[in-house]
Design a protein around this motif. Structure first.
Motif, PDB file in Angstrom:
ATOM      1  N   UNK A  82       0.872  -1.300   0.054  1.00  0.00           N
ATOM      2  CA  UNK A  82      -0.009   0.099  -0.079  1.00  0.00           C
ATOM      3  C   UNK A  82       0.888   1.009  -0.029  1.00  0.00           C
ATOM      4  N   UNK A  83       2.152   1.322   0.747  1.00  0.00           N
ATOM      5  CA  UNK A  83       2.945   2.453   0.706  1.00  0.00           C
ATOM      6  C   UNK A  83       3.714   2.724  -0.494  1.00  0.00           C
ATOM      7  N   UNK A  84       3.857   1.405  -1.023  1.00  0.00           N
ATOM      8  CA  UNK A  84       4.641   1.544  -2.373  1.00  0.00           C
ATOM      9  C   UNK A  84       3.805   1.902  -3.503  1.00  0.00           C
ATOM     10  N   UNK A  85       2.588   1.728  -3.414  1.00  0.00           N
ATOM     11  CA  UNK A  85       1.721   2.207  -4.749  1.00  0.00           C
ATOM     12  C   UNK A  85       1.326   3.693  -4.123  1.00  0.00           C
ATOM     13  N   UNK A  86       1.606   4.145  -2.898  1.00  0.00           N
ATOM     14  CA  UNK A  86       1.068   5.297  -2.589  1.00  0.00           C
ATOM     15  C   UNK A  86       2.271   6.194  -3.008  1.00  0.00           C
TER      16      UNK A  86
ATOM     17  N   UNK B 266       2.572   9.387  -5.630  1.00  0.00           N
ATOM     18  CA  UNK B 266       3.109  10.810  -5.497  1.00  0.00           C
ATOM     19  C   UNK B 266       4.099  11.240  -6.366  1.00  0.00           C
ATOM     20  N   UNK B 267       4.949  10.365  -6.857  1.00  0.00           N
ATOM     21  CA  UNK B 267       6.198  10.762  -7.298  1.00  0.00           C
ATOM     22  C   UNK B 267       6.442  10.399  -8.995  1.00  0.00           C
ATOM     23  N   UNK B 268       5.588   9.483  -9.363  1.00  0.00           N
ATOM     24  CA  UNK B 268       5.822   8.970 -10.647  1.00  0.00           C
ATOM     25  C   UNK B 268       5.355   9.994 -11.712  1.00  0.00           C
ATOM     26  N   UNK B 269       5.853   9.978 -12.970  1.00  0.00           N
ATOM     27  CA  UNK B 269       5.437  11.148 -14.144  1.00  0.00           C
ATOM     28  C   UNK B 269       3.836  10.870 -14.047  1.00  0.00           C
ATOM     29  N   UNK B 270       3.147  12.102 -14.492  1.00  0.00           N
ATOM     30  CA  UNK B 270       1.904  11.991 -14.961  1.00  0.00           C
ATOM     31  C   UNK B 270       1.513  10.897 -16.088  1.00  0.00           C
TER      32      UNK B 270
ATOM     33  N   UNK C  66       1.273   8.631 -12.076  1.00  0.00           N
ATOM     34  CA  UNK C  66       1.443   9.524 -10.810  1.00  0.00           C
ATOM     35  C   UNK C  66       1.243  10.881 -11.042  1.00  0.00           C
ATOM     36  N   UNK C  67       1.547  11.679  -9.923  1.00  0.00           N
ATOM     37  CA  UNK C  67       0.856  13.036  -9.571  1.00  0.00           C
ATOM     38  C   UNK C  67       2.266  13.941 -10.082  1.00  0.00           C
ATOM     39  N   UNK C  68       3.394  13.117 -10.277  1.00  0.00           N
ATOM     40  CA  UNK C  68       4.496  13.856 -10.705  1.00  0.00           C
ATOM     41  C   UNK C  68       5.063  15.086  -9.456  1.00  0.00           C
ATOM     42  N   UNK C  69       4.874  14.574  -8.485  1.00  0.00           N
ATOM     43  CA  UNK C  69       5.624  15.428  -7.138  1.00  0.00           C
ATOM     44  C   UNK C  69       7.010  14.969  -7.082  1.00  0.00           C
TER      45      UNK C  69
END
Length: 252
Positions: free
Chosen positions: A204-208, A212-216, A220-223
């Protein structure tokens, strides 16, 4: 009846809702922090694993040497296991080419073996039994395997299975909800439910973290990995400062 001295001998926290909230935040930090070192800093998975493995060894040694429960030290050690789990799983899956499915199967076997040897040696794998250096060593080795397995499971679900980060988060969140329901509504072994929940909080933490940080373009949200990791550190520290943390009772 246990006295205050017996309770003080435990160096692991009482398992409460706060424990699971911090655990999920710590595993998410493990994903963003591990990726920050191995990917954003361009150090690679092998070097990242070596760095976090060193932190893990030092933290475990300090945890075992400690005479009583220290919340900051305990959660620092947990974060160390989840960061080394992130980079180690990525190294095995991507650099060695084992793949998510193969890596998950191998790590599941290691986790089961660790629990089996622990049980055969001490007769229990319960949190209530962690009151000796030998039990602590088994505990932290088992946690490291569970964290690494969780990383591989999370990546396999989101990438190979094609469910994406949001889909993976929903699946693992639902599975944890089922375990919570089983805890309150059934007589299933609390030790079994604990370890199942402990393993599932990691994917769960891995996918969260990936959300958060993977590219759009990747879903992801690209943070920034640095800002996401800092925010998670602040949240964990706030939980440690603002709430009371008690040691788990030990069985004697």
């Amino acid at each position: 009846m246990k006295n205050a001295q017996d309770i003080a001998l435990s160096k692991v926290p009482e398992v409460t809702l706060l424990f699971w909230v911090i655990k999920i935040a710590a595993t998410t930090l493990g994903e963003t922090g591990g990726d920050a070192v191995s990917m954003s800093m361009h150090l690679g998975y092998l070097v990242g694993t070596a760095i976090f493995a060193g932190v893990f060894i030092v933290a475990v040694a300090a945890q075992i040497k400690a005479k009583r429960f220290h919340p900051l030290l305990y959660w620092t050690t947990i974060i160390a296991t989840t960061t080394v789990g992130t980079t180690l799983a990525d190294f095995a899956d991507r650099s060695l080419g084992i793949g998510y499915a193969g890596g998950s199967a191998m790590l599941l076997a290691l986790l089961i073996a660790s629990l089996a040897i622990w049980y055969c040696t001490l007769g229990t794998v319960s949190m209530a039994s962690i009151s000796s250096p030998k039990a602590e060593i088994f505990y932290w080795v088992t946690i490291m395997f569970s964290q690494t397995l969780g990383t591989a499971l999370g990546d396999w679900t989101a990438d190979t299975a094609g469910l994406g980060y949001e889909g993976g988060a929903l699946i693992f969140g639902a599975m944890l909800a089922v375990l919570a329901l089983a805890y309150y509504k059934t007589r299933i072994s609390r030790t079994l439910l604990f370890w199942l929940a402990f393993v599932l909080t990691r994917p769960l933490g891995a996918v969260l973290g990936d959300l958060l940080d993977k590219p759009l373009a990747a879903g992801g949200l690209a943070l920034s990995r640095y800002s996401a990791s800092l925010a998670l550190v602040v949240f964990i520290v706030a939980c440690l400062v603002l709430f009371r943390h008690r040691a788990a009772e030990t069985a004697h």
